[in-house]
Design a protein around this motif. Structure first.
Motif, mmCIF file in Angstrom:
data_model
loop_
_atom_site.group_PDB
_atom_site.id
_atom_site.type_symbol
_atom_site.label_atom_id
_atom_site.label_comp_id
_atom_site.label_asym_id
_atom_site.label_seq_id
_atom_site.Cartn_x
_atom_site.Cartn_y
_atom_site.Cartn_z
ATOM 1 N N GLU A 172 -6.956 23.093 -17.592
ATOM 2 C CA GLU A 172 -5.650 22.796 -17.107
ATOM 3 C C GLU A 172 -5.814 22.791 -15.595
ATOM 4 O OE1 GLU A 172 -3.296 26.304 -18.255
ATOM 5 O OE2 GLU A 172 -2.944 25.292 -20.229
ATOM 6 N N SER A 173 -6.620 23.195 -14.854
ATOM 7 C CA SER A 173 -7.037 23.188 -13.409
ATOM 8 C C SER A 173 -7.454 21.541 -13.043
ATOM 9 C CB SER A 173 -8.039 24.122 -12.793
ATOM 10 O OG SER A 173 -9.125 23.793 -13.307
ATOM 11 N N TYR A 174 -7.589 20.618 -14.038
ATOM 12 C CA TYR A 174 -7.814 19.348 -13.684
ATOM 13 C C TYR A 174 -6.793 18.369 -13.917
ATOM 14 C CZ TYR A 174 -12.313 21.568 -13.425
ATOM 15 O OH TYR A 174 -13.427 22.280 -13.213
ATOM 16 N N GLY A 175 -5.610 18.662 -13.977
ATOM 17 C CA GLY A 175 -4.308 17.942 -13.885
ATOM 18 C C GLY A 175 -3.418 17.927 -14.856
ATOM 19 N N GLY A 176 -3.272 18.956 -15.823
ATOM 20 C CA GLY A 176 -2.473 18.967 -16.673
ATOM 21 C C GLY A 176 -2.656 20.176 -17.900
ATOM 22 N N PRO A 177 -1.621 20.489 -18.410
ATOM 23 C CA PRO A 177 -1.663 21.738 -19.328
ATOM 24 C C PRO A 177 -2.430 21.326 -20.851
ATOM 25 C CG PRO A 177 0.417 20.651 -19.471
ATOM 26 C CD PRO A 177 -0.053 20.019 -18.327
ATOM 27 N N VAL A 178 -2.794 22.350 -21.333
ATOM 28 C CA VAL A 178 -3.623 21.910 -22.796
ATOM 29 C C VAL A 178 -2.100 21.504 -23.577
ATOM 30 C CG1 VAL A 178 -4.653 22.885 -24.852
ATOM 31 C CG2 VAL A 178 -5.349 23.496 -22.279
ATOM 32 N N PRO A 179 -2.339 20.284 -24.436
ATOM 33 C CA PRO A 179 -1.122 19.806 -25.202
ATOM 34 C C PRO A 179 -0.593 20.708 -26.233
ATOM 35 C CG PRO A 179 -2.733 18.174 -24.855
ATOM 36 C CD PRO A 179 -3.252 19.476 -24.308
ATOM 37 N N ASP A 180 0.583 20.910 -26.418
ATOM 38 C CA ASP A 180 1.111 21.917 -27.174
ATOM 39 C C ASP A 180 0.729 21.481 -28.694
ATOM 40 O OD1 ASP A 180 2.579 23.075 -25.310
ATOM 41 O OD2 ASP A 180 4.491 21.705 -25.699
ATOM 42 N N ARG A 181 0.250 20.378 -28.733
ATOM 43 C CA ARG A 181 -0.154 20.130 -30.280
ATOM 44 C C ARG A 181 -1.504 20.456 -30.629
ATOM 45 N NH1 ARG A 181 -0.950 15.495 -27.237
ATOM 46 N NH2 ARG A 181 -2.946 14.454 -27.350
ATOM 47 N N PHE A 182 -2.252 21.006 -29.636
ATOM 48 C CA PHE A 182 -3.432 21.724 -29.887
ATOM 49 C C PHE A 182 -3.216 23.131 -30.712
ATOM 50 C CE2 PHE A 182 -6.818 25.067 -28.423
ATOM 51 C CZ PHE A 182 -7.836 24.627 -29.188
ATOM 52 N N ASP A 183 -3.814 22.841 -32.106
ATOM 53 C CA ASP A 183 -3.640 23.875 -33.001
ATOM 54 C C ASP A 183 -4.819 25.173 -32.632
ATOM 55 O OD1 ASP A 183 -3.141 25.609 -35.062
ATOM 56 O OD2 ASP A 183 -3.651 24.132 -36.658
ATOM 57 N N ARG A 184 -4.155 26.077 -31.957
ATOM 58 C CA ARG A 184 -5.150 27.230 -31.605
ATOM 59 C C ARG A 184 -5.566 28.137 -32.831
ATOM 60 N NH1 ARG A 184 -5.142 28.548 -25.687
ATOM 61 N NH2 ARG A 184 -3.822 26.743 -24.764
#
Length: 344
Positions: free
Chosen positions: A157-169
């Motif tokens: 996330e420190s490189y320009g954007g949040p982890v997408p919500d679609r990422f299924d943790r």
């Protein structure tokens, strides 16, 4: 109690070596730097490696592993004796793989990489013959360990954007929870292998070995940020060297390799970030000489390249690909701006 100095350690190791081998030690050197646990003991007629582990149990487990494996294959050091927390083992050579691989080019580099992969598969097969799965500890079997591995993606996330919500943790956690059936060396970074005088490549440092899926060892090698081979080329090598006796279909094996390597790459990126903040950028030569974390923007870009490639291979990790890409471009920009000179 006063902390033991390097001089104290050398004195203790020298005394133990002379007791065990019945010969006078000429001198002691530290191949990985004096802050490391292994020392090279020089006798007049041979060299041996003395490894001083933090505790008795770890030393004796490593000695046991080497005894069992060396009886089944020639891809590991031979144990020569134990004195308390000190393990003596054969010297597998001073030509470390992390330096040798960059000294080769073209087909020679690919051949050396293939030998490194083949040696790991042979070690795994030797462990099965020795039935090490009966006695070795399980690695990463704790659910909290796996969740931690997955949650570390926040570093992107420190490189320009949040982890997408679609990422299924949760899906990733479940996919990483594999049965612990195969012996793994663990820490198969290229600095933990060397070529001997006989030209044979052998892996060393079995301190953290245990049981897991098996593909994790290859993730450590491919996800070694100082490893100069493109991830897609390493997959080709994996296919060529694959051992069908490992108990997995090759397609399933490569799918899991891609999944695990993605999260391993995140862990290495976190380590590089932390060490760069603490110490600043290092030269590539220093990193390779001392088998250090890859605290150089070229190495940081390489681990992002690995993460980008492998994350794109699975629907579970595909949402992370763009984050790896942004991170890679950040480090490439640092290189272009000349902020990490080799003279630093």
């Amino acid at each position: 109690m006063a902390q033991e100095t390097v001089s104290d350690r050398k004195t203790r190791i020298t005394a133990a070596a002379e007791r065990l081998f019945g010969a006078t030690v000429d001198h002691v050197s530290a191949p990985g730097g004096e802050g490391r646990s292994s020392f090279r003991i020089h006798f007049h007629d041979r060299d041996v490696i003395a490894t001083l582990r933090p505790n008795f149990r770890r030393t004796h487990l490593e000695a046991y592993v080497l005894e069992k494996l060396s009886a089944e294959c020639d891809d590991v050091p031979k144990p020569l004796g134990v004195d308390g927390e000190i393990l003596f083992q054969s010297d597998v050579g001073q030509r470390r793989l992390n330096e040798e691989i960059v000294a080769h080019e073209g087909p020679g580099r690919m051949d050396l990489a293939a030998e490194a992969v083949s040696a790991i598969f042979r070690i795994h097969a030797a462990a099965r013959r020795a039935e090490l799965e009966r006695v070795m500890p399980h690695l990463g079997a704790n659910i909290d360990w796996v969740r931690n591995l997955v949650s570390s993606v926040s570093v992107l996330e420190s490189y320009g954007g949040p982890v997408p919500d679609r990422f299924d943790r949760n899906g990733a956690v479940q996919a990483l929870r594999q049965p612990c059936r195969q012996f793994v060396k663990w820490d198969c970074r290229s600095g933990n292998a060397a070529l001997g005088r006989d030209g044979t490549l052998r892996w060393f440092d079995f301190e953290y070995s245990g049981l897991r899926h098996g593909a994790e060892d290859f993730a450590w090698l491919i996800g070694d940020e100082a490893w100069p081979i493109a991830p897609e080329d390493m997959v080709d090598i994996m296919i060529d060297c694959f051992d069908p006796g490992c108990g997995h279909d090759i397609a399933d094996y490569l799918d899991y390799l891609a999944l695990y390597t993605t999260f391993h790459a995140v862990q290495r990126l976190k380590l590089i970030e932390r060490e760069a903040k603490r110490r600043g950028w290092l030269t590539k030569e220093r990193v390779r000489k001392y088998d250090d974390a890859g605290v150089h923007p070229e190495f940081a870009a390489q681990i992002c390249r690995v993460g980008r490639y492998f994350s794109a291979q699975s629907r579970l990790t595909a949402p992370l690909t763009r984050g790896f890409d942004r991170a890679m471009n950040t480090f490439l920009e640092i290189l272009r701006e000349g902020d990490a000179l080799e003279s630093a």
